[in-house]
Scaffold this active site. Sequence first.
Site, short mmCIF file in Angstrom:
data_model
loop_
_atom_site.label_atom_id
_atom_site.label_comp_id
_atom_site.label_asym_id
_atom_site.label_seq_id
_atom_site.Cartn_x
_atom_site.Cartn_y
_atom_site.Cartn_z
N ALA A 16 18.14 -4.68 -10.78
CA ALA A 16 18.03 -3.72 -11.88
C ALA A 16 18.92 -2.49 -11.69
O ALA A 16 19.33 -1.86 -12.66
CB ALA A 16 16.57 -3.29 -12.04
N HIS B 65 15.60 -14.69 -13.10
CA HIS B 65 14.36 -14.26 -13.74
C HIS B 65 14.41 -14.41 -15.25
O HIS B 65 13.69 -13.73 -15.98
CB HIS B 65 14.02 -12.82 -13.33
N SER C 118 16.17 -3.71 -4.79
CA SER C 118 15.32 -3.20 -3.72
C SER C 118 15.08 -4.30 -2.68
O SER C 118 14.58 -4.02 -1.60
CB SER C 118 14.00 -2.70 -4.29
N ASN D 187 23.37 0.14 -2.38
CA ASN D 187 22.17 0.70 -3.01
C ASN D 187 22.18 2.19 -2.74
O ASN D 187 22.68 2.63 -1.70
CB ASN D 187 20.91 0.07 -2.39
P1 NAD Z 1 14.12 -2.60 -8.43
O1 NAD Z 1 13.75 -1.70 -9.55
O2 NAD Z 1 13.07 -3.05 -7.51
O3 NAD Z 1 15.25 -1.94 -7.54
C1 NAD Z 1 16.39 -1.34 -8.07
C2 NAD Z 1 17.17 -0.80 -6.88
O4 NAD Z 1 18.40 -0.30 -7.35
C3 NAD Z 1 16.46 0.32 -6.15
O5 NAD Z 1 16.43 -0.02 -4.79
C4 NAD Z 1 17.32 1.57 -6.44
O6 NAD Z 1 17.41 2.40 -5.31
C5 NAD Z 1 18.66 0.96 -6.76
N1 NAD Z 1 19.43 1.70 -7.78
C6 NAD Z 1 19.06 2.02 -9.03
N2 NAD Z 1 20.07 2.60 -9.71
C7 NAD Z 1 21.12 2.67 -8.84
C8 NAD Z 1 22.45 3.16 -8.94
N3 NAD Z 1 22.92 3.69 -10.07
N4 NAD Z 1 23.23 3.09 -7.84
C9 NAD Z 1 22.78 2.56 -6.68
N5 NAD Z 1 21.53 2.05 -6.54
C10 NAD Z 1 20.71 2.10 -7.61
O7 NAD Z 1 14.88 -3.81 -9.09
P2 NAD Z 1 15.07 -5.32 -8.60
O8 NAD Z 1 15.27 -5.38 -7.13
O9 NAD Z 1 16.06 -5.91 -9.50
O10 NAD Z 1 13.65 -6.00 -8.89
C11 NAD Z 1 12.88 -5.70 -9.99
C12 NAD Z 1 12.60 -6.83 -10.96
O11 NAD Z 1 12.51 -6.24 -12.25
C13 NAD Z 1 13.70 -7.84 -11.08
O12 NAD Z 1 13.16 -9.04 -10.73
C14 NAD Z 1 14.13 -7.88 -12.56
O13 NAD Z 1 13.82 -9.15 -13.08
C15 NAD Z 1 13.24 -6.90 -13.27
N6 NAD Z 1 13.94 -5.83 -14.04
C16 NAD Z 1 15.12 -6.09 -14.70
C17 NAD Z 1 15.77 -5.07 -15.40
C18 NAD Z 1 17.07 -5.40 -16.11
O14 NAD Z 1 17.27 -6.54 -16.53
N7 NAD Z 1 17.99 -4.43 -16.26
C19 NAD Z 1 15.24 -3.78 -15.43
C20 NAD Z 1 14.02 -3.54 -14.74
C21 NAD Z 1 13.39 -4.57 -14.05
#
Ligand code: NAD
Length: 254
Positions: free
Chosen positions: A28, A125, A201, A225
């Site tokens: 994400a 996903h 994450s 990250n």
């Molecule tokens: P997460 O929210 O757990 O982690 C996001 C990570 O990205 C965090 O560790 C954060 O520190 C880092 N981060 C955020 N913005 C950043 C930036 N600009 N620069 C550097 N680092 C940055 O997300 P995940 O690990 O993808 O897991 C969450 C689940 O939620 C996924 O399985 C996904 O399916 C779903 N999800 C998807 C979306 C989307 O499609 N955009 C959005 C929210 C959640």
Amino acid sequence: MVFADQDDVVRLRDLIEAAGTVVIFTGAGISTESGIPDFRSPGGLWTKYQPIDFRDFMASEAMRRESWRRKFAMDRTMNTAEPNRGHRAVERLVNRGKVSAVITQNIDGLHQASGIPDEQVIELHGNTTYAKCLTCGLRHELEPIKTAFLADETMPVCTGCGSEYMKTATISFGQSMPETEMARAQRETLACDLFIAIGSSLVVYPAAGFPVMAKQNRAGMVILNREPTDLDSHADLVINGEIGPTLGDAVAVN
Ligand code: NAD
Ligand code: ZN
């Protein structure tokens, strides 16, 4: 904002240039610069609501209703979001032939929107742009479902089999993973010599197993990250920085 050390950006560029085949894995975090909140950052979706587990979705009409409410509340943000510099850098690497596949946890379709061919994006996903009947598998477009739901919260029913178990084509917590995508992701991971995990994450399994799988197969592994992750000790290079500026500089893309 956390800006990456310039030496790390150069190391990333060198690792990419030296590699034959690169696989990119995204979470994400790559889409937050496009205005889509992630789950775990401050202000992320988890500070607003707990995700609905698949068992609860199946067990309760109220939960299914709540999941449609959330879906359509997020829709405007999702539908107007555009790829950012991080997506563009990834696209450049794919279309240069450097990156064989992008394995993503995201459901927002922004990698495809950036110009990466569908067959090179592996969505672990699923995808939130259409719905599926969980009973018979029939695909349903969202527009009629949305219109009826927003009018008076009419719940969708499958026009094929009459089932009330209709859901966006995303994979919820507790739902089984898509077999074809998991197999493709594994094949790509085992065939690369550099694996770059970006904006995840790395706590959602089985998706987070791929960086470790790459490493055990002797590929190089990079984590990008803005914060530390649980898998940092497995990585050859950890870059703490914002994704767009870091990747954009490493790949020379604006
Ligand atoms: P997460 O929210 O757990 O982690 C996001 C990570 O990205 C965090 O560790 C954060 O520190 C880092 N981060 C955020 N913005 C950043 C930036 N600009 N620069 C550097 N680092 C940055 O997300 P995940 O690990 O993808 O897991 C969450 C689940 O939620 C996924 O399985 C996904 O399916 C779903 N999800 C998807 C979306 C989307 O499609 N955009 C959005 C929210 C959640
Ligand atoms: Zn059906």
